[in-house]
Design a protein around this motif. Structure first.
Motif, mmCIF file in Angstrom:
data_model
loop_
_atom_site.group_PDB
_atom_site.id
_atom_site.type_symbol
_atom_site.label_atom_id
_atom_site.label_comp_id
_atom_site.label_asym_id
_atom_site.label_seq_id
_atom_site.Cartn_x
_atom_site.Cartn_y
_atom_site.Cartn_z
ATOM 1 N N ILE A 177 9.489 6.041 4.604
ATOM 2 C CA ILE A 177 10.036 6.537 3.331
ATOM 3 C C ILE A 177 11.611 6.696 3.355
ATOM 4 O O ILE A 177 12.220 6.308 4.342
ATOM 5 N N CYS A 178 11.939 6.571 2.089
ATOM 6 C CA CYS A 178 13.295 6.703 1.729
ATOM 7 C C CYS A 178 13.862 7.750 0.725
ATOM 8 O O CYS A 178 12.980 8.542 0.831
ATOM 9 N N MET A 195 11.763 10.879 -0.223
ATOM 10 C CA MET A 195 12.035 12.295 0.045
ATOM 11 C C MET A 195 12.280 13.138 -0.997
ATOM 12 O O MET A 195 12.359 14.418 -0.895
ATOM 13 N N GLY A 196 12.548 12.615 -2.334
ATOM 14 C CA GLY A 196 12.601 13.296 -3.431
ATOM 15 C C GLY A 196 11.324 14.208 -3.701
ATOM 16 O O GLY A 196 11.252 15.465 -4.006
ATOM 17 N N GLU A 197 10.333 13.522 -3.529
ATOM 18 C CA GLU A 197 8.797 14.003 -3.672
ATOM 19 C C GLU A 197 8.619 14.755 -2.396
ATOM 20 O O GLU A 197 7.859 15.890 -2.578
ATOM 21 N N TRP A 198 8.916 14.487 -1.342
ATOM 22 C CA TRP A 198 8.810 15.341 -0.076
ATOM 23 C C TRP A 198 9.370 16.575 -0.406
ATOM 24 O O TRP A 198 8.777 17.748 -0.090
ATOM 25 N N LEU A 199 10.384 16.788 -0.807
ATOM 26 C CA LEU A 199 11.363 17.890 -0.883
ATOM 27 C C LEU A 199 10.551 18.746 -2.213
ATOM 28 O O LEU A 199 10.241 19.920 -2.223
ATOM 29 N N ALA A 200 10.374 18.136 -3.329
ATOM 30 C CA ALA A 200 9.459 18.624 -4.420
ATOM 31 C C ALA A 200 8.206 19.306 -4.059
ATOM 32 O O ALA A 200 7.545 20.432 -4.819
ATOM 33 N N ALA A 210 12.678 14.827 7.205
ATOM 34 C CA ALA A 210 11.252 15.643 7.638
ATOM 35 C C ALA A 210 11.771 15.611 9.243
ATOM 36 O O ALA A 210 11.991 15.038 9.983
ATOM 37 N N PRO A 211 11.334 16.902 9.621
ATOM 38 C CA PRO A 211 11.458 17.349 11.072
ATOM 39 C C PRO A 211 10.958 16.265 12.104
ATOM 40 O O PRO A 211 11.548 16.153 13.071
ATOM 41 N N PRO A 232 0.856 -1.122 -0.175
ATOM 42 C CA PRO A 232 -0.042 -0.099 0.010
ATOM 43 C C PRO A 232 0.761 1.229 0.076
ATOM 44 O O PRO A 232 2.119 1.093 0.536
ATOM 45 N N THR A 233 0.286 2.312 -0.610
ATOM 46 C CA THR A 233 1.125 3.601 -0.777
ATOM 47 C C THR A 233 0.227 4.564 -0.341
ATOM 48 O O THR A 233 -1.106 4.600 -0.253
ATOM 49 N N MET A 234 1.038 5.741 -0.379
ATOM 50 C CA MET A 234 0.350 7.192 -0.006
ATOM 51 C C MET A 234 1.149 8.177 -0.600
ATOM 52 O O MET A 234 2.481 8.255 -0.788
ATOM 53 N N THR A 235 0.714 9.339 -0.916
ATOM 54 C CA THR A 235 1.502 10.542 -1.359
ATOM 55 C C THR A 235 1.941 11.238 -0.348
ATOM 56 O O THR A 235 1.458 11.179 1.038
ATOM 57 N N VAL A 236 2.882 12.106 -0.379
ATOM 58 C CA VAL A 236 3.655 12.911 0.581
ATOM 59 C C VAL A 236 2.561 13.806 1.084
ATOM 60 O O VAL A 236 2.571 14.119 2.402
#
Length: 111
Positions: free
Chosen positions: A61-62, A90-95, A34-35, A7-11
């Motif tokens: 997350i990776c 984390m690439g998507e997290w930052l984006a 992420a803090p 199962p997945t989720m978006t940031v």
């Protein structure tokens, strides 16, 4: 790549009260994370499994989503049912404009 069983989720779906588990290596974590994330490198997971909560949603997350998908599959095989892979990592997290801090609390970067 990992099939529909992961199962997945978006940031943007990661709620403030979700347990965010970062499974990247120490140097990746130190550069930026992420803090409110909890750090548990993927290779240490089997020996530290008790640190991952079973009574709340866990978002894993990776850097890009590959290692975290493996961790989600592993956790599911070991009884976790409220666990999701964070798509894009984390690439998507930052984006997405989400905050990233370094080990010293200053703005971080994603390795």
């Amino acid at each position: 790549m990992f099939g529909p069983q992961v199962p997945t989720m978006t940031v943007t779906d990661v709620a403030d009260d979700t347990y965010l588990l970062d499974v990247r290596e120490d140097d990746e974590w130190a550069a930026g994370h992420a803090p409110d994330a909890h750090h548990l490198p993927m290779m240490e997971l089997p020996s530290r499994l008790a640190e991952v909560p079973t009574d709340r949603e866990v978002a894993v997350i990776c850097r890009s989503g590959g290692r975290s998908a493996q961790v989600v599959a592993y956790l599911m095989r070991n009884g976790w049912d409220q666990v999701r892979n964070v798509q894009g990592g984390m690439g998507e997290w930052l984006a997405a404009g989400k905050p990233v801090v370094g080990e010293n609390g200053q703005p971080g970067r994603v390795l």
